[in-house]
Design a protein around this motif. Sequence first.
Motif, PDB file in Angstrom:
ATOM      1  N   UNK A  63     -41.065 -43.681 -66.739  1.00  0.00           N
ATOM      2  CA  UNK A  63     -41.439 -43.435 -65.358  1.00  0.00           C
ATOM      3  C   UNK A  63     -40.229 -43.344 -64.426  1.00  0.00           C
ATOM      4  N   UNK A  64     -39.046 -43.458 -64.995  1.00  0.00           N
ATOM      5  CA  UNK A  64     -37.847 -43.474 -64.154  1.00  0.00           C
ATOM      6  C   UNK A  64     -37.499 -42.097 -63.590  1.00  0.00           C
ATOM      7  N   UNK A  65     -37.955 -41.033 -64.266  1.00  0.00           N
ATOM      8  CA  UNK A  65     -37.625 -39.695 -63.810  1.00  0.00           C
ATOM      9  C   UNK A  65     -36.502 -39.086 -64.629  1.00  0.00           C
ATOM     10  N   UNK A  66     -36.432 -37.735 -64.617  1.00  0.00           N
ATOM     11  CA  UNK A  66     -35.470 -37.040 -65.469  1.00  0.00           C
ATOM     12  C   UNK A  66     -34.028 -37.288 -65.054  1.00  0.00           C
ATOM     13  N   UNK A  67     -33.757 -37.400 -63.763  1.00  0.00           N
ATOM     14  CA  UNK A  67     -32.386 -37.628 -63.331  1.00  0.00           C
ATOM     15  C   UNK A  67     -31.878 -38.990 -63.801  1.00  0.00           C
ATOM     16  N   UNK A  68     -32.748 -39.992 -63.782  1.00  0.00           N
ATOM     17  CA  UNK A  68     -32.361 -41.315 -64.279  1.00  0.00           C
ATOM     18  C   UNK A  68     -32.121 -41.278 -65.780  1.00  0.00           C
ATOM     19  N   UNK A  69     -32.908 -40.501 -66.505  1.00  0.00           N
ATOM     20  CA  UNK A  69     -32.708 -40.357 -67.955  1.00  0.00           C
ATOM     21  C   UNK A  69     -31.353 -39.725 -68.242  1.00  0.00           C
ATOM     22  N   UNK A  70     -31.018 -38.685 -67.481  1.00  0.00           N
ATOM     23  CA  UNK A  70     -29.716 -38.044 -67.675  1.00  0.00           C
ATOM     24  C   UNK A  70     -28.599 -39.039 -67.383  1.00  0.00           C
ATOM     25  N   UNK A  71     -28.735 -39.799 -66.313  1.00  0.00           N
ATOM     26  CA  UNK A  71     -27.704 -40.772 -65.940  1.00  0.00           C
ATOM     27  C   UNK A  71     -27.494 -41.805 -67.055  1.00  0.00           C
ATOM     28  N   UNK A  72     -28.584 -42.254 -67.676  1.00  0.00           N
ATOM     29  CA  UNK A  72     -28.451 -43.234 -68.755  1.00  0.00           C
ATOM     30  C   UNK A  72     -27.718 -42.651 -69.953  1.00  0.00           C
ATOM     31  N   UNK A  73     -28.096 -41.410 -70.313  1.00  0.00           N
ATOM     32  CA  UNK A  73     -27.460 -40.787 -71.481  1.00  0.00           C
ATOM     33  C   UNK A  73     -25.995 -40.472 -71.197  1.00  0.00           C
ATOM     34  N   UNK A  74     -25.688 -40.027 -69.994  1.00  0.00           N
ATOM     35  CA  UNK A  74     -24.290 -39.770 -69.625  1.00  0.00           C
ATOM     36  C   UNK A  74     -23.471 -41.047 -69.760  1.00  0.00           C
ATOM     37  N   UNK A  75     -24.040 -42.145 -69.318  1.00  0.00           N
ATOM     38  CA  UNK A  75     -23.350 -43.439 -69.421  1.00  0.00           C
ATOM     39  C   UNK A  75     -23.113 -43.825 -70.878  1.00  0.00           C
ATOM     40  N   UNK A  76     -24.082 -43.528 -71.748  1.00  0.00           N
ATOM     41  CA  UNK A  76     -23.950 -43.878 -73.167  1.00  0.00           C
ATOM     42  C   UNK A  76     -22.977 -42.956 -73.910  1.00  0.00           C
ATOM     43  N   UNK A  77     -23.073 -41.647 -73.601  1.00  0.00           N
ATOM     44  CA  UNK A  77     -22.303 -40.657 -74.377  1.00  0.00           C
ATOM     45  C   UNK A  77     -20.879 -40.505 -73.872  1.00  0.00           C
ATOM     46  N   UNK A  78     -20.704 -40.464 -72.565  1.00  0.00           N
ATOM     47  CA  UNK A  78     -19.375 -40.203 -71.993  1.00  0.00           C
ATOM     48  C   UNK A  78     -18.694 -41.514 -71.603  1.00  0.00           C
ATOM     49  N   UNK A  79     -18.477 -42.353 -72.579  1.00  0.00           N
ATOM     50  CA  UNK A  79     -17.792 -43.630 -72.332  1.00  0.00           C
ATOM     51  C   UNK A  79     -16.377 -43.602 -72.881  1.00  0.00           C
TER      52      UNK A  79
END
Length: 334
Positions: free
Chosen positions: A318-334
Amino acid sequence: MTPAFPFSAIVGQEEMKRAMILTAIDPRLGGVLVFGDRGTGKSTAVRALAALLPPITAVRGCPVNAASVEECPDWAGLTEFETEERPTPVIDLPLGVTEDRVTGALDIERALTQGEKAFQPGLLAQANRGYLYIDEVNLLEDHIVDLLLDVAQSGENVVEREGLSIRHPARFVLVGSGNPEEGELRPQLLDRFGLSVEVRSPDDIEERVAVIERRDAFETDPDRFLKKWGREDRSIRDRIGQARATLGAIKRPKSVLRDCARLCVALGADGLRGELTLLRAGRALAAYEGDTTLSRDHLRSVAAMALSHRLRRDPLDEAGSQARVARVVEDVLT
């Protein structure tokens, strides 16, 4: 004619303004889709950006804004070819518009009786080399959506009636706006937009006051207001021009290409359009910021606008697509 509100004077909505600047730098991005409330400055921003851009050079009298004699179609009937400067076109595509109004109409009777290709250009001809703006794009009729998809893909408008065929270039930046609560957008059209952003009415009282003050000042004395904000608009125009000139020279390390692919795989984005859009948006941002090499920081800045509208729906999130992208960016681009 009422002048456009200065682009630099728009309060807030930084994500929307950035997305529009990036499409001005690289029109291949495929346009911008703006989701959000009414009255949040969507159409104002489109017209403000177009007014800020340098004028285009076009053949005088050419109905498709052709830059050269070779590009101006013969059906235009021009006998003299001189060039002139025109403002960057911004064309509205209204709801309920007919196909003939969009594509243009052939005069069949004149063609049959006089042997002439009489053609009345439509909105796609007027929008060539400019912007095509669709408010409430999610309410657009399906057959018009299909037509726009074909033209956006090919960059050419083709009108065929009774064995007659008319063609002309139709390359434009597509800008659509809509409220998701009023209807969903077809996936085929959703994917065609390069970038998407969400805008909301500001909650901060001081920000709302600033919006009121600036709009009132503009309507009260537009000449004074335009003069006040002219320097900042010229600065943005110069940066866009410089970015256009340096865009092709931006270096793209293999590691950054790999980052693009990893992000899209982690998000489950369909196809490869996501990676290409992410690359182009990041490169345009690098050029705008005066950098010479595309980096992870650029990808982080544009990932949400380039990928959020390409995700498959997750009914459990329920967080929304932009929040999903933000989470994955944080995980992948570390």
